[in-house]
Structure formats: structure tokens, C-alpha cells
Design an enzyme around this catalytic site. Sequence first.
Site, PDB file in Angstrom:
ATOM      1  N   ASN A   9      27.295  43.207  72.709  1.00 30.00           N
ATOM      2  CA  ASN A   9      27.486  43.371  74.154  1.00 30.00           C
ATOM      3  C   ASN A   9      27.102  44.342  74.605  1.00 30.00           C
ATOM      4  O   ASN A   9      27.557  45.561  74.201  1.00 30.00           O
ATOM      5  CB  ASN A   9      29.137  43.091  74.227  1.00 30.00           C
ATOM      6  CG  ASN A   9      29.313  43.448  75.886  1.00 30.00           C
ATOM      7  OD1 ASN A   9      28.485  43.433  76.422  1.00 30.00           O
ATOM      8  ND2 ASN A   9      30.562  43.733  76.082  1.00 30.00           N
ATOM      9  N   GLU A  96      36.873  45.597  80.126  1.00 29.90           N
ATOM     10  CA  GLU A  96      36.405  46.298  81.393  1.00 29.90           C
ATOM     11  C   GLU A  96      36.059  45.747  82.502  1.00 29.90           C
ATOM     12  O   GLU A  96      36.378  46.328  83.695  1.00 29.90           O
ATOM     13  CB  GLU A  96      34.846  47.076  81.012  1.00 29.90           C
ATOM     14  CG  GLU A  96      35.024  47.911  79.516  1.00 29.90           C
ATOM     15  CD  GLU A  96      33.858  48.101  78.626  1.00 29.90           C
ATOM     16  OE1 GLU A  96      32.816  47.697  79.107  1.00 29.90           O
ATOM     17  OE2 GLU A  96      33.999  48.754  77.634  1.00 29.90           O
ATOM     18  N   GLU A 166      39.946  42.079  71.335  1.00 26.95           N
ATOM     19  CA  GLU A 166      39.405  43.432  71.453  1.00 26.95           C
ATOM     20  C   GLU A 166      40.517  44.534  71.854  1.00 26.95           C
ATOM     21  O   GLU A 166      40.848  44.306  73.363  1.00 26.95           O
ATOM     22  CB  GLU A 166      38.247  43.393  72.442  1.00 26.95           C
ATOM     23  CG  GLU A 166      37.021  42.805  72.321  1.00 26.95           C
ATOM     24  CD  GLU A 166      35.614  43.038  72.864  1.00 26.95           C
ATOM     25  OE1 GLU A 166      34.761  43.682  71.980  1.00 26.95           O
ATOM     26  OE2 GLU A 166      35.846  43.437  74.135  1.00 26.95           O
ATOM     27  N   GLY A 172      35.141  51.635  72.172  1.00 24.61           N
ATOM     28  CA  GLY A 172      34.125  52.844  72.410  1.00 24.61           C
ATOM     29  C   GLY A 172      34.830  54.169  71.979  1.00 24.61           C
ATOM     30  O   GLY A 172      34.448  55.265  72.617  1.00 24.61           O
TER      31      GLY A 172
HETATM   32  P1  13P Z   1      32.358  49.190  71.011  1.00 24.55           P
HETATM   33  O1  13P Z   1      31.857  48.600  69.760  1.00 24.55           O
HETATM   34  O2  13P Z   1      31.417  50.311  71.711  1.00 24.55           O
HETATM   35  O3  13P Z   1      33.654  49.925  70.659  1.00 24.55           O
HETATM   36  O4  13P Z   1      32.561  48.067  72.146  1.00 24.55           O
HETATM   37  C1  13P Z   1      33.602  47.129  71.846  1.00 24.55           C
HETATM   38  C2  13P Z   1      33.232  46.009  72.972  1.00 24.55           C
HETATM   39  O5  13P Z   1      33.924  46.512  74.079  1.00 24.55           O
HETATM   40  C3  13P Z   1      32.466  44.968  72.766  1.00 24.55           C
HETATM   41  O6  13P Z   1      32.600  43.900  73.770  1.00 24.55           O
END
Ligand code: 13P
Length: 249
Positions: A9, A96, A166, A172
Site C-alpha cells: 500500500n 487512515e 492493521e 508507521g
Molecule cells: P507501515 O508498513 O508503513 O507501518 O504501514 C502499514 C499500512 O498502513 C499498510 O496499509
Amino acid sequence: MRKKIVTGNWKMNHDLAQTEMFLVDLKKQVLPEEVTVMIAPAFTNLNHAFNSLREHPVTVAAQNMHQNNNGAFTGEVSAEMLKSLGVETVIIGHSERRAQFNETNEILSEKVKTAIANKMTVIFCVGEELEERKQNNHLKLIESQLTEGVFQQPETAWKNIVIAYEPVWAIGTGETATPQQAQEMHQHIRTVIANKYSKSTANDVSILYGGSVKPNNASEIFNQPDVDGGLIGGASLEVESFMKIVNAF
Ligand code: 13P
């Protein structure tokens, strides 16, 4: 059939030139046959990515779509528009989108309905905030996200639904769920699906983990019995780290 899946993503990263650079490199890689590999570039690069990967076994997915097929929704993109490019997979309900764009379970349920009606594959995201985990409310919360977001679908739709767990606190942040925390939640998700539909549907659904998956931790997470792969953010932006994760099963 339950599949191993790794989806990158890209979020709001990579312009057209960077997308092209990634694709040129990606096409040189040997992909493991047993893993379904997907990338989800920004809307503006979907057409290019799809055409570039036409002869390549990498699926191009969208990061979002609107719940209506057309109309006065300035700035939005519909399932029909995605399908007209050849894009048939869409991520719905990323945290998000929920947090920053006010996408409620009700809106997400509409999006899932529209995507399924358009014969698309949905990667439906669920995940709890840190506070909810601290209050030991995380299992219940995920159950309600599933109930309100995807359980309106008939059992037959589940051949086109993938779940991505998630935890918001792991996105992040560099902090991942431990393999045990991921396994506990994935098993819970499977149980909740089995209770609503059937054991065989629950066994067949692919459940991906997302949240700071990196080349050095992918393997132990993917090795958990109920983890079928990952939804990768930051580490999917470079071919080298993405491929290490693709090869981590
Ligand atoms: P990260 O791998 O950057 O933590 O993001 C995960 C994510 O939100 C994938 O959709």
C-alpha cells in the site's frame, strides 16, 4: 481458497516517474509462484501500473473508491472507473481513511457492497487504537468493525473478500504487533467469521497483517498459522525491501 498475499500500500507516495522506476525493477524480479503479489499505487498511477504489468503476475489494486457508481462527488473515483482501467481489487476501510476522512463503518459497508456488486476483490481493513487495546477492548472492537462493515455480505461474496488486520498503533511507528498478538487477533477474526457464516468460509479467507512489517520481522509474523501475508506500507516503496517481504514465507 486461502491464498498467501503480500500487498504494497503505497499511500500518497511515488509520482509517475518513481512508479515507473519501481516497475522497471519489479519486472526483473522472480516472484514466488505461491504468493499473490499486489501493489496499490495512487489513483493517478493506476493506469500506467496496470498497463506496465499486463504480462506480469502482479495485481494492481486501488487504495480506495467511492460508494456510488457516479454522480456529483467532486474528487472521487468509482468502482466502474477502476474497472474500466482493468483494476479489480480495492483496499477499503484503511485506518487512515477512517480517522482522517471520517469513513464510518456505515460508509465502509456501502463501499464493500458497491465493490462486490461490481465483482471486485475487497481488502477490508480492521484495527484498534492503542487505547482500545489497553482497555482490553480490542477483540470486541474488531468484531464490531467486521459486523458493521462486511457482515451484510452474503456468504458467496467471501470468495472476493480479504481481511487485513492493521493495529493503528503499529502503522508507521516501527512498533509491530508481536507474532503472538497477530496470531491471537487473526484467530479471533477467523472464529468470528465462522460463527457468522461457516467454518469453511472462515478457513478459506486470507487474513493479512499490517503495521510496520519489515524484511527483518516479516517471516516470524507470516509463520503464524492464521496469518496469510501482509499489507505493507513504508517497506513496500522500495523493490528490494518489498521483495524480501514477498519472499518471507
Ligand atoms: P507501515 O508498513 O508503513 O507501518 O504501514 C502499514 C499500512 O498502513 C499498510 O496499509
